[in-house]
Write a protein that holds these residues in place. Sequence first.
Motif, PDB file in Angstrom:
ATOM      1  N   LEU A 297       0.845 -10.492   1.691  1.00 26.87           N
ATOM      2  CA  LEU A 297       1.042  -9.091   1.320  1.00 26.87           C
ATOM      3  C   LEU A 297       0.029  -8.652   0.263  1.00 26.87           C
ATOM      4  O   LEU A 297       0.377  -8.175  -0.810  1.00 26.87           O
ATOM      5  CB  LEU A 297       2.475  -8.871   0.827  1.00 26.87           C
ATOM      6  CG  LEU A 297       3.560  -9.141   1.856  1.00 26.87           C
ATOM      7  CD1 LEU A 297       4.944  -8.963   1.238  1.00 26.87           C
ATOM      8  CD2 LEU A 297       3.392  -8.243   3.062  1.00 26.87           C
ATOM      9  N   LEU A 298      -1.226  -8.787   0.597  1.00 22.01           N
ATOM     10  CA  LEU A 298      -2.307  -8.346  -0.277  1.00 22.01           C
ATOM     11  C   LEU A 298      -2.878  -7.054   0.290  1.00 22.01           C
ATOM     12  O   LEU A 298      -3.212  -6.981   1.480  1.00 22.01           O
ATOM     13  CB  LEU A 298      -3.400  -9.415  -0.360  1.00 22.01           C
ATOM     14  CG  LEU A 298      -2.947 -10.769  -0.874  1.00 22.01           C
ATOM     15  CD1 LEU A 298      -4.054 -11.794  -0.701  1.00 22.01           C
ATOM     16  CD2 LEU A 298      -2.523 -10.663  -2.327  1.00 22.01           C
ATOM     17  N   LYS A 299      -2.997  -6.032  -0.549  1.00 23.94           N
ATOM     18  CA  LYS A 299      -3.454  -4.717  -0.092  1.00 23.94           C
ATOM     19  C   LYS A 299      -4.758  -4.799   0.690  1.00 23.94           C
ATOM     20  O   LYS A 299      -4.895  -4.190   1.738  1.00 23.94           O
ATOM     21  CB  LYS A 299      -3.654  -3.776  -1.279  1.00 23.94           C
ATOM     22  CG  LYS A 299      -2.396  -3.302  -1.926  1.00 23.94           C
ATOM     23  CD  LYS A 299      -2.746  -2.357  -3.063  1.00 23.94           C
ATOM     24  CE  LYS A 299      -1.498  -1.956  -3.819  1.00 23.94           C
ATOM     25  NZ  LYS A 299      -1.816  -1.010  -4.891  1.00 23.94           N
TER      26      LYS A 299
ATOM     27  N   ALA B 135      -8.214  -3.879   5.345  1.00 27.35           N
ATOM     28  CA  ALA B 135      -8.223  -2.659   4.533  1.00 27.35           C
ATOM     29  C   ALA B 135      -9.423  -2.596   3.605  1.00 27.35           C
ATOM     30  O   ALA B 135      -9.869  -1.516   3.229  1.00 27.35           O
ATOM     31  CB  ALA B 135      -6.922  -2.546   3.742  1.00 27.35           C
ATOM     32  N   ASN B 136      -9.990  -3.760   3.259  1.00 27.21           N
ATOM     33  CA  ASN B 136     -11.166  -3.777   2.395  1.00 27.21           C
ATOM     34  C   ASN B 136     -12.451  -3.516   3.172  1.00 27.21           C
ATOM     35  O   ASN B 136     -13.535  -3.560   2.613  1.00 27.21           O
ATOM     36  CB  ASN B 136     -11.256  -5.099   1.633  1.00 27.21           C
ATOM     37  CG  ASN B 136     -11.479  -6.292   2.533  1.00 27.21           C
ATOM     38  OD1 ASN B 136     -11.709  -6.174   3.735  1.00 27.21           O
ATOM     39  ND2 ASN B 136     -11.405  -7.471   1.957  1.00 27.21           N
TER      40      ASN B 136
ATOM     41  N   SER C  19      -0.294  -0.245   8.823  1.00 24.65           N
ATOM     42  CA  SER C  19      -0.634  -1.414   8.016  1.00 24.65           C
ATOM     43  C   SER C  19       0.102  -2.621   8.590  1.00 24.65           C
ATOM     44  O   SER C  19       1.322  -2.575   8.773  1.00 24.65           O
ATOM     45  CB  SER C  19      -0.220  -1.237   6.551  1.00 24.65           C
ATOM     46  OG  SER C  19      -0.933  -0.191   5.941  1.00 24.65           O
ATOM     47  N   ILE C  20      -0.661  -3.667   8.869  1.00 22.34           N
ATOM     48  CA  ILE C  20      -0.092  -4.888   9.421  1.00 22.34           C
ATOM     49  C   ILE C  20      -0.495  -6.042   8.524  1.00 22.34           C
ATOM     50  O   ILE C  20      -1.648  -6.138   8.090  1.00 22.34           O
ATOM     51  CB  ILE C  20      -0.595  -5.115  10.857  1.00 22.34           C
ATOM     52  CG1 ILE C  20      -0.146  -3.951  11.744  1.00 22.34           C
ATOM     53  CG2 ILE C  20      -0.096  -6.449  11.407  1.00 22.34           C
ATOM     54  CD1 ILE C  20      -0.767  -3.932  13.114  1.00 22.34           C
ATOM     55  N   TYR C  21       0.459  -6.914   8.242  1.00 20.65           N
ATOM     56  CA  TYR C  21       0.231  -8.055   7.357  1.00 20.65           C
ATOM     57  C   TYR C  21       0.530  -9.336   8.119  1.00 20.65           C
ATOM     58  O   TYR C  21       1.622  -9.511   8.649  1.00 20.65           O
ATOM     59  CB  TYR C  21       1.135  -7.960   6.117  1.00 20.65           C
ATOM     60  CG  TYR C  21       0.833  -6.740   5.302  1.00 20.65           C
ATOM     61  CD1 TYR C  21      -0.154  -6.767   4.331  1.00 20.65           C
ATOM     62  CD2 TYR C  21       1.496  -5.547   5.535  1.00 20.65           C
ATOM     63  CE1 TYR C  21      -0.467  -5.630   3.596  1.00 20.65           C
ATOM     64  CE2 TYR C  21       1.198  -4.409   4.813  1.00 20.65           C
ATOM     65  CZ  TYR C  21       0.211  -4.451   3.847  1.00 20.65           C
ATOM     66  OH  TYR C  21      -0.102  -3.329   3.139  1.00 20.65           O
TER      67      TYR C  21
ATOM     68  N   ARG D 237       0.824  -1.213   0.000  1.00 20.78           N
ATOM     69  CA  ARG D 237       0.000   0.000   0.000  1.00 20.78           C
ATOM     70  C   ARG D 237       0.855   1.258   0.000  1.00 20.78           C
ATOM     71  O   ARG D 237       0.584   2.203  -0.737  1.00 20.78           O
ATOM     72  CB  ARG D 237      -0.920   0.016   1.215  1.00 20.78           C
ATOM     73  CG  ARG D 237      -1.925  -1.118   1.212  1.00 20.78           C
ATOM     74  CD  ARG D 237      -2.727  -1.175   2.484  1.00 20.78           C
ATOM     75  NE  ARG D 237      -3.536   0.037   2.584  1.00 20.78           N
ATOM     76  CZ  ARG D 237      -3.973   0.534   3.720  1.00 20.78           C
ATOM     77  NH1 ARG D 237      -3.677  -0.035   4.856  1.00 20.78           N
ATOM     78  NH2 ARG D 237      -4.698   1.623   3.728  1.00 20.78           N
ATOM     79  N   THR D 238       1.907   1.294   0.851  1.00 22.39           N
ATOM     80  CA  THR D 238       2.685   2.526   1.037  1.00 22.39           C
ATOM     81  C   THR D 238       4.129   2.414   0.561  1.00 22.39           C
ATOM     82  O   THR D 238       4.830   3.411   0.523  1.00 22.39           O
ATOM     83  CB  THR D 238       2.720   2.908   2.531  1.00 22.39           C
ATOM     84  OG1 THR D 238       3.446   1.885   3.245  1.00 22.39           O
ATOM     85  CG2 THR D 238       1.328   3.043   3.111  1.00 22.39           C
TER      86      THR D 238
END
Length: 81
Positions: free
Chosen positions: A72-74, A41-42, A61-63, A13-14
């Motif tokens: 690592l999907l937005k 995020a969705n 943002s945490i994955y 994302r960033t």
Amino acid sequence: MDQRLLDTLCCPRTHAPLRLLRADELAALNNAIRAGRMVCANGGPVVAAVVAALSTPSGDSIYRIDDGIPVLLKDQAIVPL
């Protein structure tokens, strides 16, 4: 997680670098998930506790890491409400 792999990963994302969350950070994250203060995020709910995760330096943002594989999907990033 292999440090060489970690050094190459960035937030989709960033584009910020990612770091592993410490045990105390994971506990705080899971408490926030249980309290309903974190979402994907969705906009969808985070449905399970996190065992391991990567975070941007700011923590916005945490994955999660599933079976040693970073997700690592937005739209699957875990973000504060």
